[in-house]
Design an enzyme around this catalytic site. Sequence first.
Site, PDB file in Angstrom:
ATOM      1  N   LYS A   1     -40.601  -8.248   7.891  1.00 35.02           N
ATOM      2  CA  LYS A   1     -40.430  -8.100   6.446  1.00 35.02           C
ATOM      3  C   LYS A   1     -39.321  -9.004   5.914  1.00 35.02           C
ATOM      4  O   LYS A   1     -39.408  -9.468   4.786  1.00 35.02           O
ATOM      5  CB  LYS A   1     -40.246  -6.645   6.022  1.00 35.02           C
ATOM      6  CG  LYS A   1     -38.988  -5.981   6.504  1.00 35.02           C
ATOM      7  CD  LYS A   1     -38.959  -4.525   6.054  1.00 35.02           C
ATOM      8  CE  LYS A   1     -37.668  -3.850   6.456  1.00 35.02           C
ATOM      9  NZ  LYS A   1     -37.359  -3.954   7.900  1.00 35.02           N
TER      10      LYS A   1
ATOM     11  N   ARG B   1     -34.803   3.664   2.949  1.00 30.43           N
ATOM     12  CA  ARG B   1     -35.394   4.123   4.211  1.00 30.43           C
ATOM     13  C   ARG B   1     -35.766   5.597   4.144  1.00 30.43           C
ATOM     14  O   ARG B   1     -36.500   6.080   4.994  1.00 30.43           O
ATOM     15  CB  ARG B   1     -34.382   3.973   5.354  1.00 30.43           C
ATOM     16  CG  ARG B   1     -34.196   2.578   5.865  1.00 30.43           C
ATOM     17  CD  ARG B   1     -33.333   2.671   7.122  1.00 30.43           C
ATOM     18  NE  ARG B   1     -32.706   1.404   7.448  1.00 30.43           N
ATOM     19  CZ  ARG B   1     -33.252   0.509   8.265  1.00 30.43           C
ATOM     20  NH1 ARG B   1     -34.424   0.723   8.811  1.00 30.43           N
ATOM     21  NH2 ARG B   1     -32.614  -0.611   8.534  1.00 30.43           N
TER      22      ARG B   1
ATOM     23  N   ARG C   1     -37.876 -11.329  20.859  1.00 29.05           N
ATOM     24  CA  ARG C   1     -36.859 -11.915  19.978  1.00 29.05           C
ATOM     25  C   ARG C   1     -35.675 -12.462  20.764  1.00 29.05           C
ATOM     26  O   ARG C   1     -35.180 -11.829  21.686  1.00 29.05           O
ATOM     27  CB  ARG C   1     -36.351 -10.870  18.984  1.00 29.05           C
ATOM     28  CG  ARG C   1     -37.402 -10.469  17.982  1.00 29.05           C
ATOM     29  CD  ARG C   1     -36.789  -9.919  16.732  1.00 29.05           C
ATOM     30  NE  ARG C   1     -36.209  -8.592  16.938  1.00 29.05           N
ATOM     31  CZ  ARG C   1     -35.873  -7.781  15.934  1.00 29.05           C
ATOM     32  NH1 ARG C   1     -36.032  -8.172  14.689  1.00 29.05           N
ATOM     33  NH2 ARG C   1     -35.359  -6.594  16.185  1.00 29.05           N
TER      34      ARG C   1
ATOM     35  N   ARG D   1     -30.702  -9.688  21.659  1.00 29.18           N
ATOM     36  CA  ARG D   1     -29.819  -8.745  20.975  1.00 29.18           C
ATOM     37  C   ARG D   1     -29.703  -7.460  21.790  1.00 29.18           C
ATOM     38  O   ARG D   1     -30.664  -7.005  22.401  1.00 29.18           O
ATOM     39  CB  ARG D   1     -30.361  -8.411  19.583  1.00 29.18           C
ATOM     40  CG  ARG D   1     -29.845  -9.334  18.512  1.00 29.18           C
ATOM     41  CD  ARG D   1     -30.616  -9.192  17.218  1.00 29.18           C
ATOM     42  NE  ARG D   1     -30.860  -7.801  16.832  1.00 29.18           N
ATOM     43  CZ  ARG D   1     -31.305  -7.440  15.633  1.00 29.18           C
ATOM     44  NH1 ARG D   1     -31.564  -8.364  14.714  1.00 29.18           N
ATOM     45  NH2 ARG D   1     -31.518  -6.184  15.341  1.00 29.18           N
TER      46      ARG D   1
ATOM     47  N   ARG E   1     -36.126   3.213  17.924  1.00 34.37           N
ATOM     48  CA  ARG E   1     -36.011   2.739  16.543  1.00 34.37           C
ATOM     49  C   ARG E   1     -37.332   2.951  15.788  1.00 34.37           C
ATOM     50  O   ARG E   1     -37.342   3.368  14.640  1.00 34.37           O
ATOM     51  CB  ARG E   1     -35.665   1.250  16.571  1.00 34.37           C
ATOM     52  CG  ARG E   1     -34.639   0.842  15.575  1.00 34.37           C
ATOM     53  CD  ARG E   1     -34.336  -0.642  15.596  1.00 34.37           C
ATOM     54  NE  ARG E   1     -34.489  -1.273  16.903  1.00 34.37           N
ATOM     55  CZ  ARG E   1     -34.476  -2.595  17.088  1.00 34.37           C
ATOM     56  NH1 ARG E   1     -34.329  -3.406  16.094  1.00 34.37           N
ATOM     57  NH2 ARG E   1     -34.622  -3.112  18.286  1.00 34.37           N
TER      58      ARG E   1
END
Length: 288
Positions: free
Chosen positions: A68, A145, A179, A223, A234
């Site tokens: 996003k 959220r 990632r 990360r 998550r």
Amino acid sequence: MAALARFTKSSSLSLSFSSIAKALYFYSSSSAAIAESNPYSQINNFTRKDPKDWNVQWVFLGCPGVGKGTYAGRLSKFLGVPHIATGDLVREELASSGPMSNQLAEIVNQGKLVSDEIIFNLLSKRLEAGEAKGESGFILDGFPRTVKQAEILEGVTDIDLVVNLKLREDVLLEKCLGRRICSQCGGNFNVASINVKGKNGNPDVSMAPLLPPSHCMSKLITRADDTEEVVKARLRVYNEKSQPVEDFYRSQGKLLEFDLPGGITESWPKLLEALNLDDCEEKQSAAA
Ligand SMILES: [Zn+2]
């Protein structure tokens, strides 16, 4: 129906890059036709107010890793409004060694969500700074959220449209685990090469990796919050919290559901089409 949608769209001759208000008004009036012509998007009871009251005050929803940030960022450049990502606000605060940075570091490393109070504090500061600079409109990324946040937001600004970006969970997990960040230049890359068969009548999903230039290759890091365990945690937390937020905006007729058909090359034109902004791009490239 597709032909009708195309005809209706091309009849909007006044649609231009600077008249987003009209584009959006038009978008709402032909939403049923668009929803049917574009298999990737669905709008439920999309209703609009007078076009002169329009601003691009949009929200982008989507689970972590769905992309996003990429789409909101592109669209903000396209529309000339700021892209405000609460994730960036958090990272800036983390990097600033400001008053909240230690507390934030702990929360983020555990894959937990940052509290409403902290997010709203950071966001308020950002919106005030933007207003002082004369910014008009915004695309919010990663906020709200929760329904509580959506209600707080309701009190301070009028959200016009909420785009909900969606991607299959197995694809999403693979994408998140791919990632990488360059430890030297900070560039974001993705080493996942995704090719999965479509399920339940949906098309196959392919995403090419986003590989770094050769000088970054040996400096790639993952990360701390991109481990499988943390990513899954998550997603679970996100899904629990996002459903009521989606319902909140759906009931207001503001929610545009958009299923990402693949990587950005395939998805970007479809997204513009779903937003009825594809004519703008044609004009833009014709003028370039
Ligand atoms: Zn680099």
